[in-house]
Design a protein around this motif. Structure first.
Motif, PDB file in Angstrom:
ATOM      1  N   ARG A 146       0.848  -1.199   0.000  1.00 17.06           N
ATOM      2  CA  ARG A 146       0.000   0.000   0.000  1.00 17.06           C
ATOM      3  C   ARG A 146       0.876   1.239   0.000  1.00 17.06           C
ATOM      4  O   ARG A 146       1.866   1.316   0.729  1.00 17.06           O
ATOM      5  N   HIS A 147       0.521   2.195  -0.814  1.00 13.76           N
ATOM      6  CA  HIS A 147       1.311   3.431  -0.917  1.00 13.76           C
ATOM      7  C   HIS A 147       1.098   4.298   0.314  1.00 13.76           C
ATOM      8  O   HIS A 147      -0.027   4.671   0.652  1.00 13.76           O
ATOM      9  N   MET A 148       2.195   4.630   0.977  1.00 12.64           N
ATOM     10  CA  MET A 148       2.185   5.587   2.073  1.00 12.64           C
ATOM     11  C   MET A 148       2.920   6.822   1.572  1.00 12.64           C
ATOM     12  O   MET A 148       4.152   6.815   1.491  1.00 12.64           O
ATOM     13  N   PRO A 149       2.227   7.869   1.143  1.00 12.48           N
ATOM     14  CA  PRO A 149       2.894   9.040   0.566  1.00 12.48           C
ATOM     15  C   PRO A 149       4.013   9.556   1.461  1.00 12.48           C
ATOM     16  O   PRO A 149       3.822   9.755   2.664  1.00 12.48           O
ATOM     17  N   GLY A 150       5.177   9.749   0.847  1.00 11.81           N
ATOM     18  CA  GLY A 150       6.349  10.160   1.609  1.00 11.81           C
ATOM     19  C   GLY A 150       7.140   9.001   2.163  1.00 11.81           C
ATOM     20  O   GLY A 150       8.212   9.206   2.747  1.00 11.81           O
ATOM     21  N   GLY A 151       6.646   7.783   1.981  1.00 11.75           N
ATOM     22  CA  GLY A 151       7.326   6.610   2.515  1.00 11.75           C
ATOM     23  C   GLY A 151       8.602   6.293   1.755  1.00 11.75           C
ATOM     24  O   GLY A 151       8.614   6.310   0.518  1.00 11.75           O
ATOM     25  N   LEU A 152       9.659   5.978   2.471  1.00 11.97           N
ATOM     26  CA  LEU A 152      10.950   5.699   1.858  1.00 11.97           C
ATOM     27  C   LEU A 152      10.862   4.590   0.813  1.00 11.97           C
ATOM     28  O   LEU A 152      11.425   4.708  -0.283  1.00 11.97           O
ATOM     29  N   PHE A 153      10.130   3.523   1.123  1.00 13.64           N
ATOM     30  CA  PHE A 153      10.058   2.385   0.217  1.00 13.64           C
ATOM     31  C   PHE A 153       8.868   2.471  -0.725  1.00 13.64           C
ATOM     32  O   PHE A 153       9.000   2.247  -1.929  1.00 13.64           O
ATOM     33  N   THR A 154       7.691   2.828  -0.198  1.00 15.49           N
ATOM     34  CA  THR A 154       6.504   2.776  -1.067  1.00 15.49           C
ATOM     35  C   THR A 154       6.520   3.875  -2.127  1.00 15.49           C
ATOM     36  O   THR A 154       5.980   3.675  -3.216  1.00 15.49           O
ATOM     37  N   ASP A 155       7.138   5.019  -1.862  1.00 20.33           N
ATOM     38  CA  ASP A 155       7.284   6.023  -2.924  1.00 20.33           C
ATOM     39  C   ASP A 155       8.094   5.456  -4.080  1.00 20.33           C
ATOM     40  O   ASP A 155       7.788   5.693  -5.254  1.00 20.33           O
ATOM     41  N   GLN A 156       9.110   4.676  -3.745  1.00 16.19           N
ATOM     42  CA  GLN A 156       9.934   4.037  -4.771  1.00 16.19           C
ATOM     43  C   GLN A 156       9.126   3.007  -5.554  1.00 16.19           C
ATOM     44  O   GLN A 156       9.177   2.969  -6.796  1.00 16.19           O
ATOM     45  N   VAL A 157       8.354   2.195  -4.844  1.00 16.51           N
ATOM     46  CA  VAL A 157       7.560   1.157  -5.502  1.00 16.51           C
ATOM     47  C   VAL A 157       6.569   1.769  -6.480  1.00 16.51           C
ATOM     48  O   VAL A 157       6.361   1.257  -7.593  1.00 16.51           O
ATOM     49  N   PHE A 158       5.955   2.899  -6.095  1.00 16.06           N
ATOM     50  CA  PHE A 158       4.911   3.510  -6.915  1.00 16.06           C
ATOM     51  C   PHE A 158       5.455   4.499  -7.942  1.00 16.06           C
ATOM     52  O   PHE A 158       4.678   5.091  -8.689  1.00 16.06           O
ATOM     53  N   SER A 159       6.774   4.676  -8.015  1.00 16.79           N
ATOM     54  CA  SER A 159       7.307   5.646  -8.980  1.00 16.79           C
ATOM     55  C   SER A 159       8.455   5.072  -9.811  1.00 16.79           C
ATOM     56  O   SER A 159       8.331   4.943 -11.035  1.00 16.79           O
ATOM     57  N   THR A 160       9.555   4.700  -9.187  1.00 12.26           N
ATOM     58  CA  THR A 160      10.759   4.354  -9.945  1.00 12.26           C
ATOM     59  C   THR A 160      11.035   2.864 -10.054  1.00 12.26           C
ATOM     60  O   THR A 160      11.779   2.443 -10.943  1.00 12.26           O
ATOM     61  N   LEU A 161      10.483   2.056  -9.160  1.00 12.20           N
ATOM     62  CA  LEU A 161      10.762   0.616  -9.213  1.00 12.20           C
ATOM     63  C   LEU A 161      10.173   0.027 -10.490  1.00 12.20           C
ATOM     64  O   LEU A 161       9.064   0.387 -10.905  1.00 12.20           O
ATOM     65  N   LYS A 162      10.905  -0.896 -11.086  1.00 14.11           N
ATOM     66  CA  LYS A 162      10.422  -1.514 -12.321  1.00 14.11           C
ATOM     67  C   LYS A 162      10.756  -2.995 -12.332  1.00 14.11           C
ATOM     68  O   LYS A 162      11.563  -3.482 -11.525  1.00 14.11           O
ATOM     69  N   GLU A 163      10.111  -3.695 -13.229  1.00 12.25           N
ATOM     70  CA  GLU A 163      10.371  -5.131 -13.364  1.00 12.25           C
ATOM     71  C   GLU A 163      11.838  -5.386 -13.680  1.00 12.25           C
ATOM     72  O   GLU A 163      12.481  -4.604 -14.378  1.00 12.25           O
ATOM     73  N   ARG A 164      12.351  -6.455 -13.105  1.00  9.53           N
ATOM     74  CA  ARG A 164      13.736  -6.923 -13.215  1.00  9.53           C
ATOM     75  C   ARG A 164      14.678  -6.202 -12.252  1.00  9.53           C
ATOM     76  O   ARG A 164      15.863  -6.546 -12.183  1.00  9.53           O
ATOM     77  N   ASP A 165      14.190  -5.227 -11.481  1.00  8.62           N
ATOM     78  CA  ASP A 165      15.027  -4.632 -10.448  1.00  8.62           C
ATOM     79  C   ASP A 165      15.320  -5.667  -9.365  1.00  8.62           C
ATOM     80  O   ASP A 165      14.530  -6.601  -9.140  1.00  8.62           O
ATOM     81  N   ILE A 166      16.432  -5.477  -8.664  1.00  9.40           N
ATOM     82  CA  ILE A 166      16.857  -6.405  -7.618  1.00  9.40           C
ATOM     83  C   ILE A 166      16.583  -5.782  -6.251  1.00  9.40           C
ATOM     84  O   ILE A 166      16.932  -4.622  -5.998  1.00  9.40           O
ATOM     85  N   LEU A 167      15.969  -6.562  -5.378  1.00 11.47           N
ATOM     86  CA  LEU A 167      15.728  -6.156  -4.002  1.00 11.47           C
ATOM     87  C   LEU A 167      16.266  -7.240  -3.071  1.00 11.47           C
ATOM     88  O   LEU A 167      16.133  -8.436  -3.364  1.00 11.47           O
ATOM     89  N   ARG A 168      16.860  -6.829  -1.961  1.00 16.42           N
ATOM     90  CA  ARG A 168      17.341  -7.779  -0.954  1.00 16.42           C
ATOM     91  C   ARG A 168      16.376  -7.811   0.220  1.00 16.42           C
ATOM     92  O   ARG A 168      15.805  -6.785   0.600  1.00 16.42           O
ATOM     93  N   PHE A 169      16.190  -9.009   0.782  1.00 15.68           N
ATOM     94  CA  PHE A 169      15.300  -9.125   1.936  1.00 15.68           C
ATOM     95  C   PHE A 169      15.824 -10.180   2.902  1.00 15.68           C
ATOM     96  O   PHE A 169      16.720 -10.972   2.585  1.00 15.68           O
ATOM     97  N   GLU A 170      15.216 -10.186   4.081  1.00  5.68           N
ATOM     98  CA  GLU A 170      15.491 -11.197   5.100  1.00  5.68           C
ATOM     99  C   GLU A 170      14.176 -11.824   5.523  1.00  5.68           C
ATOM    100  O   GLU A 170      13.168 -11.133   5.706  1.00  5.68           O
ATOM    101  N   GLY A 171      14.173 -13.130   5.698  1.00  2.00           N
ATOM    102  CA  GLY A 171      12.956 -13.811   6.136  1.00  2.00           C
ATOM    103  C   GLY A 171      13.150 -15.319   6.146  1.00  2.00           C
ATOM    104  O   GLY A 171      14.211 -15.815   5.779  1.00  2.00           O
ATOM    105  N   PRO A 172      12.135 -16.068   6.598  1.00  2.00           N
ATOM    106  CA  PRO A 172      10.824 -15.583   7.036  1.00  2.00           C
ATOM    107  C   PRO A 172      10.863 -15.111   8.484  1.00  2.00           C
ATOM    108  O   PRO A 172      11.690 -15.562   9.281  1.00  2.00           O
ATOM    109  N   LEU A 173       9.948 -14.215   8.822  1.00  2.00           N
ATOM    110  CA  LEU A 173       9.871 -13.649  10.156  1.00  2.00           C
ATOM    111  C   LEU A 173       8.416 -13.668  10.634  1.00  2.00           C
ATOM    112  O   LEU A 173       7.493 -13.746   9.838  1.00  2.00           O
TER     113      LEU A 173
END
Length: 341
Positions: free
Chosen positions: A166-193
Motif C-alpha cells: 500500500r502506498h504511504m505518501p512520503g514513505g521511503l520504500f513505497t514512494d519508490q515502488v509507486f514511482s521508480t521501481l520496475k520489473e527486473r530490479d533487484i531487491l534484498r530481503f530477510e525472512g521468514p519472520l
C-alpha cells in the motif's frame, strides 16, 4: 556481560547479551517467543517478567502502558536485561522450523490493483528456496540500514513470492515502488519472520479478520488451507473504507463458491453514493461480533492496522467470550505509527 533468561512454563533457557533485547536473543537461540513488529508498536511479544530487572527501549504506550509496566508486564522486543531473568510467555511451536535467510530477489511483476495498492511478485535465485509458514513476512533491506516489512500473500511453494504493498505518501520504500521501481530490479530481503500463522494442532473454526492490505497474509493462509484440503471452517471478514479497498473481492467470492467450509463477509466503512455499495457497513470487527456472538470455541486470526487489531481483541474477548490465548494477530505498523509517542 551475558544474562540467562528462563522461560516459564516451558523451562527453556537462553543467553542474552547486556545490550540485546530479550526477543532478539530468543530468536538467535531458536526459542519461539511470539512477535510481530519487533519495534514496540504491536504488543504481540507482550509477556511478564517474573524475576529480574529490565529497562525498556522507546515504545508506544498503547502497546505497553505505564500501569502494565508496574505490574511487571514487558514488551520483549524492547526489553533490555540488567540481570538474569525469569519470564512468563506463551511460546509458539514451529516458529523456528525454517531458517531465516538474507537473499536477493528480482521483481517480476508490478500490478496496480487499487489506486494505492500494488501487487509485487519476486523471483528468487535459481538455487534458492524460501521456506515459510503462510502468514509470515519478510523485511526488505534498504539503504542506511532501514527495513520495511511485508507479509507474503502467496502460500508456501506456490511459485514466486507475492506481496501487497500500500502506498504511504512520503514513505521511503513505497514512494519508490509507486514511482521508480520496475520489473527486473533487484531487491534484498530477510525472512521468514513473525509468528502469525495457523496453529495446525487445532481443529477449531477460524475467524479470519483483515483490514486493507492486512488481507495479504490472510490470503496466504486461505490458499495454504485450500492446498492441504483442510476441513476447518473459515469465515473471512475483510474491511475497507471504500469498496475499491477490497481489491481482491472477486477472488474472495470465488473461494466462497468453491470451498465448502469457507464464507466471506465484506465490510465497508465509508462508502460514497457513487460507489453503489449495498453490502455490510461499519467497522469490520463489529460485523463479526454481530454475526458470531459466541466465540468461546473459535480461533481468530486478525491482520491490519493496530487500531483494528486492538479493537477486535478487546471486543471478541469481552463481548464474545473468545479465550484471550486464541487471538492471533499481525498489526501492520507503519513509520507513521512508530513516530507516535
Amino acid at each position: 556481560m551475558t544474562f540467562q533468561i528462563t522461560v516459564q512454563p516451558s523451562g527453556h533457557q537462553f543467553a542474552c547479551d547486556e545490550d540485546e533485547t530479550v526477543l532478539a536473543a530468543a530468536m538467535r537461540a531458536g526459542v519461539g517467543l511470539p512477535y510481530g513488529c519487533k519495534n514496540g508498536a504491536c504488543s504481540s511479544c507482550k509477556g511478564k517478567v517474573v524475576a529480574g530487572e529490565i529497562t525498556h527501549k522507546p515504545h508506544q504506550r498503547r502497546a505497553l502502558s505505564e500501569e502494565e509496566e508496574v505490574q511487571g508486564i514487558s514488551l520483549f522486543c524492547c526489553a533490555i536485561p540488567h540481570s538474569d531473568l525469569v519470564i512468563s510467555a506463551r511460546e509458539v511451536a514451529g516458529s523456528g522450523d525454517f531458517p531465516v535467510k538474507k537473499m536477493p530477489s528480482r521483481v517480476t511483476t508490478l500490478e496496480k490493483v487499487a489506486p494505492d495498492v500494488i501487487v509485487m511478485t519476486l523471483q528468487l535465485p535459481a538455487n534458492e528456496v524460501l521456506e515459510y509458514r503462510a502468514g509470515q513476512y519478510i523485511e526488505f533491506l534498504l539503504r542506511d540500514g532501514k527495513r520495511r516489512s511485508y507479509s507474503m500473500a502467496s502460500a508456501p511453494g506456490a511459485g514466486p513470492i507475492s506481496l501487497h504493498i500500500r502506498h504511504m505518501p512520503g514513505g521511503l520504500f513505497t514512494d519508490q515502488v509507486f514511482s521508480t521501481l520496475k520489473e527486473r530490479d533487484i531487491l534484498r530481503f530477510e525472512g521468514p519472520l513473525g509468528t502469525f500463522f495457523v496453529r495446525e494442532e487445532s481443529d477449531k473454526p477460524m475467524v479470519l479478520l483483515a483490514s486493507g492490505t492486512g488481507f495479504a497474509p490472510i490470503k496466504a493462509i486461505v490458499e495454504q488451507m485450500q492446498a492441504s484440503r483442510s476441513q476447518r471452517k473459515m469465515v473471512l471478514y475483510w474491511g475497507g473504507r471504500r469498496p475499491r479497498d477490497l481489491y481482491m473481492h472477486a477472488l474472495c467470492e470465488q473461494w466462497a463458491r468453491e470451498l465448502p467450509n469457507f464464507s466471506y463477509v465484506p465490510v465497508v466503512s465509508d462508502a460514497l453514493d457513487e460507489d453503489g455499495w449495498t453490502g455490510r457497513t461499519g467497522y469490520v470487527h463489529q460485523a463479526a461480533v454481530a454475526d458470531l456472538p459466541d466465540l468461546r470455541d473459535w480461533q481468530v486470526y486478525a491482520c491490519g492496522a493496530p487500531i483494528v487489531v486492538e479493537s477486535a481483541k478487546r471486543d471478541f474477548v469481552a463481548t464474545c467470550g473468545l479465550p484471550e490465548d486464541e487471538f492471533y494477530a499481525d498489526a501492520f505498523t507503519t513509520e507513521a505509527d512508530l513516530a507516535q509517542p
